[in-house]
Scaffold this motif. Sequence first.
Motif, PDB file in Angstrom:
ATOM      1  N   TYR A 101       8.761   1.724 -12.690  1.00  0.00           N
ATOM      2  CA  TYR A 101       8.731   0.415 -13.348  1.00  0.00           C
ATOM      3  C   TYR A 101       9.159  -0.687 -12.376  1.00  0.00           C
ATOM      4  N   TYR A 102      10.177  -0.375 -11.561  1.00  0.00           N
ATOM      5  CA  TYR A 102      10.669  -1.378 -10.604  1.00  0.00           C
ATOM      6  C   TYR A 102       9.636  -1.667  -9.519  1.00  0.00           C
ATOM      7  N   ILE A 103       9.080  -0.621  -8.923  1.00  0.00           N
ATOM      8  CA  ILE A 103       8.091  -0.805  -7.843  1.00  0.00           C
ATOM      9  C   ILE A 103       6.850  -1.515  -8.375  1.00  0.00           C
ATOM     10  N   GLN A 104       6.401  -1.139  -9.572  1.00  0.00           N
ATOM     11  CA  GLN A 104       5.261  -1.819 -10.178  1.00  0.00           C
ATOM     12  C   GLN A 104       5.518  -3.316 -10.306  1.00  0.00           C
ATOM     13  N   GLY A 105       6.712  -3.670 -10.764  1.00  0.00           N
ATOM     14  CA  GLY A 105       7.036  -5.080 -10.941  1.00  0.00           C
ATOM     15  C   GLY A 105       7.045  -5.847  -9.638  1.00  0.00           C
ATOM     16  N   VAL A 106       7.636  -5.252  -8.579  1.00  0.00           N
ATOM     17  CA  VAL A 106       7.715  -5.918  -7.275  1.00  0.00           C
ATOM     18  C   VAL A 106       6.320  -6.127  -6.689  1.00  0.00           C
ATOM     19  N   VAL A 107       5.499  -5.077  -6.704  1.00  0.00           N
ATOM     20  CA  VAL A 107       4.143  -5.181  -6.146  1.00  0.00           C
ATOM     21  C   VAL A 107       3.277  -6.096  -6.996  1.00  0.00           C
ATOM     22  N   ALA A 166      -5.230   0.215  -9.254  1.00  0.00           N
ATOM     23  CA  ALA A 166      -6.409   0.649  -8.499  1.00  0.00           C
ATOM     24  C   ALA A 166      -6.162   1.968  -7.765  1.00  0.00           C
ATOM     25  N   PHE A 167      -4.916   2.259  -7.445  1.00  0.00           N
ATOM     26  CA  PHE A 167      -4.589   3.475  -6.706  1.00  0.00           C
ATOM     27  C   PHE A 167      -4.372   4.676  -7.631  1.00  0.00           C
ATOM     28  N   ASN A 168      -4.507   4.490  -8.929  1.00  0.00           N
ATOM     29  CA  ASN A 168      -4.247   5.575  -9.867  1.00  0.00           C
ATOM     30  C   ASN A 168      -5.106   6.821  -9.630  1.00  0.00           C
ATOM     31  N   PHE A 214       2.012   9.740  -5.714  1.00  0.00           N
ATOM     32  CA  PHE A 214       2.607  11.043  -5.420  1.00  0.00           C
ATOM     33  C   PHE A 214       3.665  11.384  -6.472  1.00  0.00           C
ATOM     34  N   GLY A 215       4.439  10.376  -6.878  1.00  0.00           N
ATOM     35  CA  GLY A 215       5.449  10.600  -7.911  1.00  0.00           C
ATOM     36  C   GLY A 215       4.836  10.983  -9.238  1.00  0.00           C
ATOM     37  N   PHE A 247       0.827  -1.205   0.000  1.00  0.00           N
ATOM     38  CA  PHE A 247       0.000   0.000   0.000  1.00  0.00           C
ATOM     39  C   PHE A 247       0.864   1.259   0.000  1.00  0.00           C
ATOM     40  N   LEU A 248       1.915   1.247   0.805  1.00  0.00           N
ATOM     41  CA  LEU A 248       2.823   2.394   0.845  1.00  0.00           C
ATOM     42  C   LEU A 248       3.530   2.574  -0.494  1.00  0.00           C
ATOM     43  N   ALA A 249       3.896   1.462  -1.122  1.00  0.00           N
ATOM     44  CA  ALA A 249       4.624   1.530  -2.389  1.00  0.00           C
ATOM     45  C   ALA A 249       3.779   2.164  -3.491  1.00  0.00           C
ATOM     46  N   VAL A 250       2.533   1.698  -3.641  1.00  0.00           N
ATOM     47  CA  VAL A 250       1.691   2.238  -4.721  1.00  0.00           C
ATOM     48  C   VAL A 250       1.243   3.669  -4.405  1.00  0.00           C
TER      49      VAL A 250
END
Length: 396
Positions: A274-280, A291-293, A28-29, A20-23
Amino acid sequence: MENEISSKSTYRLLYRVKPFLAVTFLQFGFAGMDVFSKVALNQGVSNYVLVVYRHAIATAFIAPFAVILDKKVRPKMTFSIFTKLMLLSLLEPVIDQNLYYFGLKYTTATFAAAMYNILPAITFLMACIFGLEKVTLKSIHSQAKVVGTVATVAGAMLMTLVKGPVIELIWTKGRNNQGVKGGGTNIHDSIKGSLMITVGCFSWACFIILQAITLKTYPAELSLTAWICLLGTAQGTIVALVMERGKTSVWSIHWDTKFLAALYSGIVCSGLAYYIQGVVMKDRGPVFVTAFNPLSMIIVAVMSSFILAEQMYLGRVIGAIVIVAGLYFVVWGKSKEYKSGSPSTDGQMVQDKQMTDASSDSNEYSTPEVITLNVSSRGGATRDEQINRQRDQLLV
């Protein structure tokens, strides 16, 4: 013992909250990118050149980490994997971002962010088609995901189509709207921008689905990100040279907002994103990531009112409330589904199976060890207590 239990509870809590924190960090980014890019585009920067510089910076940022950290886990490159990488670098870095920047030129930062809220719906449908998302209409969790996805799209449409009265904010009084040239957008520009952003959004959804599929055969997130950024830079350069032929001045860059937009979007919105998306995605699936978009749109609306002096309308506020409600339904449905042990993605099923197998193997090896120690012990209650403690630690 109490300290160990407390530390384990804290670790479990952080493990659950981490996706949740990652997405949320991603949104914010992306919100910052919308505002910085809008300022740069208003100053005349070429969207084609901005895309090239963005991914060149992203490649330089992420490649060293990929070379060092993915050395042992990076699988062998095959023709099939390279084809997917070429397609990934075409879908998002080239098609999506160029169309998005074009749409941003013709509209406002808030409008562009609002249009991208159809991304969860498109991703949800495509994930169901490709078997990456499990939907059982009789399940209340699946119903919540469907209702939430529809609500986020409805909220986005409210923000886009319904204006209502202007909400006067203290920091926007007496300031000229610099969000777009001429202080506003006409209906022709809005339609043109909307179409470009919609096509770009569909391209981004395809990128996310293909990224989830590629990670199954190429499970090295850093290396995958580096390849996407590198190939995206090469393909974007070809497109920029064709579209901006004869205009050498567009390639000049200085220490200004244009460079800041490329630097920020390259590091945060390409390299890290791209990296965070892949991990999550490997853990929660592509629908959870998108969903958090809608959060990004709300953040952009607030930031744009401060930085670009964009006006806030009642319709946007109502749409934001609907989006937040829809997001809650999606997150609730996904979290309940995750806790119930029915993962949405094939990757999660494999991961859970591996964890179960590893746990069973650990128990098999620990049991004989405890039995042997019990047989060899001569008596004492102290030894038995030690054995029990060791067994408890192994089980935990």
